[in-house]
Design a protein around this motif. Structure first.
Motif, PDB file in Angstrom:
ATOM      1  N   ARG A   1       7.226  13.419 -11.342  1.00  0.00           N
ATOM      2  CA  ARG A   1       6.488  12.356 -10.679  1.00  0.00           C
ATOM      3  C   ARG A   1       5.576  12.967  -9.632  1.00  0.00           C
ATOM      4  N   ARG A   2       4.637  12.198  -9.159  1.00  0.00           N
ATOM      5  CA  ARG A   2       3.757  12.654  -8.093  1.00  0.00           C
ATOM      6  C   ARG A   2       4.217  12.047  -6.785  1.00  0.00           C
ATOM      7  N   ALA A   3       4.050  12.799  -5.698  1.00  0.00           N
ATOM      8  CA  ALA A   3       4.417  12.295  -4.384  1.00  0.00           C
ATOM      9  C   ALA A   3       3.583  13.013  -3.326  1.00  0.00           C
ATOM     10  N   ALA A   4       3.427  12.374  -2.189  1.00  0.00           N
ATOM     11  CA  ALA A   4       2.755  12.998  -1.054  1.00  0.00           C
ATOM     12  C   ALA A   4       3.768  13.870  -0.324  1.00  0.00           C
ATOM     13  N   ALA A   5       3.314  15.047   0.098  1.00  0.00           N
ATOM     14  CA  ALA A   5       4.207  15.984   0.797  1.00  0.00           C
ATOM     15  C   ALA A   5       3.471  16.624   1.957  1.00  0.00           C
ATOM     16  N   ARG A   6       4.265  17.158   2.885  1.00  0.00           N
ATOM     17  CA  ARG A   6       3.721  17.840   4.057  1.00  0.00           C
ATOM     18  C   ARG A   6       4.388  19.212   4.171  1.00  0.00           C
ATOM     19  N   CYS A   7       3.600  20.236   4.481  1.00  0.00           N
ATOM     20  CA  CYS A   7       4.156  21.561   4.755  1.00  0.00           C
ATOM     21  C   CYS A   7       4.842  21.499   6.110  1.00  0.00           C
ATOM     22  N   ALA A   8       6.103  21.876   6.150  1.00  0.00           N
ATOM     23  CA  ALA A   8       6.874  21.833   7.393  1.00  0.00           C
ATOM     24  C   ALA A   8       6.379  22.844   8.416  1.00  0.00           C
ATOM     25  N   ARG A   9       5.662  23.869   7.979  1.00  0.00           N
ATOM     26  CA  ARG A   9       5.181  24.899   8.900  1.00  0.00           C
ATOM     27  C   ARG A   9       3.848  24.533   9.548  1.00  0.00           C
ATOM     28  N   CYS A  10       2.847  24.128   8.735  1.00  0.00           N
ATOM     29  CA  CYS A  10       1.504  23.895   9.281  1.00  0.00           C
ATOM     30  C   CYS A  10       1.121  22.425   9.354  1.00  0.00           C
ATOM     31  N   GLY A  11       1.873  21.550   8.668  1.00  0.00           N
ATOM     32  CA  GLY A  11       1.602  20.125   8.710  1.00  0.00           C
ATOM     33  C   GLY A  11       0.592  19.623   7.687  1.00  0.00           C
ATOM     34  N   ARG A  12       0.079  20.505   6.848  1.00  0.00           N
ATOM     35  CA  ARG A  12      -0.900  20.084   5.853  1.00  0.00           C
ATOM     36  C   ARG A  12      -0.263  19.108   4.871  1.00  0.00           C
ATOM     37  N   ILE A  13      -1.008  18.074   4.493  1.00  0.00           N
ATOM     38  CA  ILE A  13      -0.521  17.038   3.592  1.00  0.00           C
ATOM     39  C   ILE A  13      -1.286  17.117   2.284  1.00  0.00           C
ATOM     40  N   GLY A  14      -0.575  16.933   1.176  1.00  0.00           N
ATOM     41  CA  GLY A  14      -1.197  16.947  -0.136  1.00  0.00           C
ATOM     42  C   GLY A  14      -0.289  16.292  -1.155  1.00  0.00           C
ATOM     43  N   ILE A  15      -0.710  16.330  -2.405  1.00  0.00           N
ATOM     44  CA  ILE A  15       0.044  15.727  -3.498  1.00  0.00           C
ATOM     45  C   ILE A  15       0.765  16.819  -4.283  1.00  0.00           C
TER      46      ILE A  15
END
Length: 64
Positions: free
Chosen positions: A11-25
C-alpha cells in the motif's frame, strides 16, 4: 492521507524521516518493509528511519 491497498500486497502511505523530518510517499508491504515511491532514497540521511504519519498521529505526535 488515506492508505491505498495495491494488488493485495503493498500500500502507499505518507512517511517522515525521523532524522531530518522530510516527508514523502512510501510503499508499505505487509511485513512492514517501507520503500520510497519512485526513488531509491527518501532523503540524504545515511540511516533512514521512516515513520508513517498515520503511526505518528495514532501515537499523539505532531502532524506535518
Amino acid at each position: 492521507m488515506n492508505t491505498v491497498v495495491e494488488n493485495g500486497e503493498r500500500r502507499r502511505a505518507a512517511a517522515r524521516c525521523a532524522r531530518c523530518g522530510r516527508i514523502g510517499i512510501v510503499y508499505v508491504w505487509p511485513d512492514g518493509t517501507r520503500k520510497p515511491l519512485g526513488q531509491t532514497a527518501f532523503c540524504d540521511c545515511d540511516e533512514q528511519t521512516l515513520r508513517l504519519l498515520e503511526e505518528e498521529r495514532e501515537a499523539g505526535g505532531d502532524g506535518p
